[in-house]
Design a protein around this motif. Sequence first.
Motif, mmCIF file in Angstrom:
data_model
loop_
_atom_site.group_PDB
_atom_site.id
_atom_site.type_symbol
_atom_site.label_atom_id
_atom_site.label_comp_id
_atom_site.label_asym_id
_atom_site.label_seq_id
_atom_site.Cartn_x
_atom_site.Cartn_y
_atom_site.Cartn_z
ATOM 1 N N ALA A 1 0.834 -1.198 0.000
ATOM 2 C CA ALA A 1 0.000 0.000 0.000
ATOM 3 C C ALA A 1 0.864 1.242 0.000
ATOM 4 N N LEU A 2 0.590 2.144 -0.916
ATOM 5 C CA LEU A 2 1.227 3.457 -0.961
ATOM 6 C C LEU A 2 0.211 4.457 -0.425
ATOM 7 N N LEU A 3 0.392 4.851 0.821
ATOM 8 C CA LEU A 3 -0.633 5.582 1.544
ATOM 9 C C LEU A 3 -0.358 7.076 1.543
ATOM 10 N N GLY A 4 -1.427 7.832 1.369
ATOM 11 C CA GLY A 4 -1.372 9.291 1.438
ATOM 12 C C GLY A 4 -2.780 9.838 1.417
ATOM 13 N N ASN A 5 -2.945 11.078 1.862
ATOM 14 C CA ASN A 5 -4.266 11.689 1.923
ATOM 15 C C ASN A 5 -4.478 12.786 0.897
ATOM 16 N N ASP A 6 -3.448 13.588 0.647
ATOM 17 C CA ASP A 6 -3.618 14.714 -0.271
ATOM 18 C C ASP A 6 -2.414 14.815 -1.191
ATOM 19 N N ASP A 7 -2.405 15.835 -2.034
ATOM 20 C CA ASP A 7 -1.352 15.979 -3.037
ATOM 21 C C ASP A 7 0.020 16.160 -2.406
ATOM 22 N N ALA A 8 0.094 16.825 -1.247
ATOM 23 C CA ALA A 8 1.385 17.002 -0.584
ATOM 24 C C ALA A 8 1.961 15.657 -0.161
ATOM 25 N N ASP A 9 1.093 14.749 0.302
ATOM 26 C CA ASP A 9 1.557 13.413 0.673
ATOM 27 C C ASP A 9 2.055 12.643 -0.549
ATOM 28 N N TYR A 10 1.316 12.753 -1.637
ATOM 29 C CA TYR A 10 1.725 12.038 -2.849
ATOM 30 C C TYR A 10 3.012 12.610 -3.438
ATOM 31 N N THR A 11 3.254 13.877 -3.203
ATOM 32 C CA THR A 11 4.524 14.453 -3.659
ATOM 33 C C THR A 11 5.695 13.793 -2.943
#
Length: 772
Positions: free
Chosen positions: A674-684
């Motif tokens: 799992a590649l976990l994140g909530n918003d665009d900053a996390d995905y960055t």
Amino acid sequence: MSRFAKKTFFTSLALMALASELMAAPLPLPTSGSASAPKVPAVESTAPLPNWSVTRTFEQLGRPTDTLLLGINSAEQVEFTLRRDRIASDASLQLNYTPSPSLIPTLSHIRVYLNEVLMGVVPIEKEQLGRQTQQKIALDPRLVSDFNRVRLEFVGHYTDICEDPANNTLWVNISRGSSLTLQEQALSLSNDLAYFPLPFFDPRNSGKLELPIVFAADPTLGEQRAATILASYFGSQANWRGAKFPVLFDALPSVQNKEATQPSVVFATNDHRPAFMSDLEKFPAVDAPVVELIDHPDAPYSKVLLIMGRNEEDLATAAKALALGGNLLRGSRVTINKVEELQPRKPYDAPAWMRTDRPVRFAELVAYPEQLQVSGLQPRPITLDINLPPDLFVWRNQGIPLRTQYRYTAPSANDDSRLNISLNDQFITSLPLTRKDTSRLEELRLSVLSNDSANVNDKLIVPSLKIGDRNRLRFDFNFASTMGSAQRDHCQTILPANTQAVIDEDSTIDLSGYHHYLSMPDLKVFARSGFPFSRMADMSESIVVVPSKGTATQVSTLLEAVASISARSGYPAFGVRLSDDWQSASKEDADLLLLGVMAPEMRDNPDLSLLLQRQHDMLVQPYGNTAIDATNRRGPSIDGRNQPANRVEVTAQAPIAAMVGMQSPSHNQRSIVALLGNDDADYTLLRDVLTDSSKMDAVAGSVALIRSSGIYSQLVGDQYYVGNLPWYLLMWYQLSEHPVLLAILAVISVLLSAFLLWRALSWAAHRRLHKE
């Protein structure tokens, strides 16, 4: 002047005048009914072509340390490349060096060659001795091609009589901070797909690939899958360079000036296309998969690759055609008729991995010509990279056969010349280079048993080695030679022989017959090899679970995650499947790559050690918070340090992302990453890790937390195993971590065997007595 010469002269003048009149007259335009009228090329703009300055240090060009040039090892070369769609209008070398304080000034100097042409001589002055010096040398840009070599030759002198080339005062240190500067100029390329993958990717470019991908708003799963296939192709080509795929909706990448050279790729169907393609006269609907190369409307030197189709299946077909049939492409527009798979992929057949079903010749492992050949008294080491499936089970094996054939220039006497062989910087053995045998064959075994490191005998038993997924086999030829005498009353100088050595391409390494078995979860094998998704090179047994309506940053993360897997397998993900339904995907017999947030039904899973939510974050900690030391083990844990002991919940606003590995709830042989994140900053944060190999090497264990400060990895929870072993090997493997139980079983086995033997002997004696 003779009569014939006068006649020729006046004839030439007449022809020149006639040519001038023809050039001045307007050309007749072809009529519309002329079918064979030639195409007149468009007039090129008189504006200057885009150009920029690029500087690369020696460290960036593959020299991580300073280079020491000696009297007997006086030459070193640095390679650099230039994209095929660029030329060099200027070039220079900034040389940072420190000469020995014992050198004779002016007589000592450095020769600089570019592609074997002398560019200049750098004299070593008196005030430079023992001090770091900078010198700029102009290079001829006309000699710069797609592959180039800068060679430095040191000519050093420390005395004017009876000079010994091996004297340790003859040296000059070339700093890794030395640099090459090129003034690169873009070429005006025609819209011809025959050059594909140019200008989107050029293997001569050592920098990270960056290729924008354009969709219509809210791209469908089919459109994302087509882009994933193409991104995986570019990822497999970029390999160690890394690849980034910025995603845009409804608009091409903005350009700051018309001289931009940033290419991009657009995916569009007849019913769902970006806003700038809404003009059906300029971009008519298609009736088959179509690939077209056009100019960027705002930047004529930037190219746009249009991938069009009637539906999503056409887009996937066109993406596969680009990856498989690039050699068939030509012209600005190509229609794809058919893409057919003739033979399905098999497990562990990734092109980037060495074959494990038969002995492999060194010729299959070389990356460039002359890799197995060296020259000089102190030649560079010969290295071979051996990439293996990470689940290859080499525990308790008698050794890996290594059949080495080599040739060398015979030394003048039987001295201390030797060939040293090592694997992963671990010494294996040393073989003598004798005067008579200039061609030898050695059969070694790269042992994986726990032998003493000093075991050396006639059978060449080598020390224990740890074979991993990435291995480097190294051969060091060391030639001993008497160069001459430095006695003033008996001055003798001997010119060194042109010593050469080669490892034969028919040498083999054999890793056949090994089983596949690995303890999981282990994010290190995902980060380094893309496992378990790379087990099938085309990812045909993998499903990527994505959000139902992904943002541009989330789609970029998807493309870069799959591209990083293909970069490690060396093959595009033609068989990858995408889904936005967790419940149906979790029931499939496939490995799952989850992108986004954890499914609600998984949050109560006892193996889940991390949960990122917008409200609060939860992390389960093991005993002592040091369980990561078990990440590289190949056996079960011997204590409970990796069992959950503490739980922490926090609330914070700064970005955080994570990678989590666990077992599939539906299939015990399948895994979830799992590649976990909530918003665009996390995905960055995730994207920065996925596209950086050095950061990926820090990912390990079952949980990897990604923050702005770095990556924190740990191992929490129970282990499970993927793969299969024979029952007897599995029993020994499971008992290896329990010596007391193994001793008890051994005693019971001995007693049982003794009892059975006693009963057999008693029966035999009783039978003999009754016969008598």
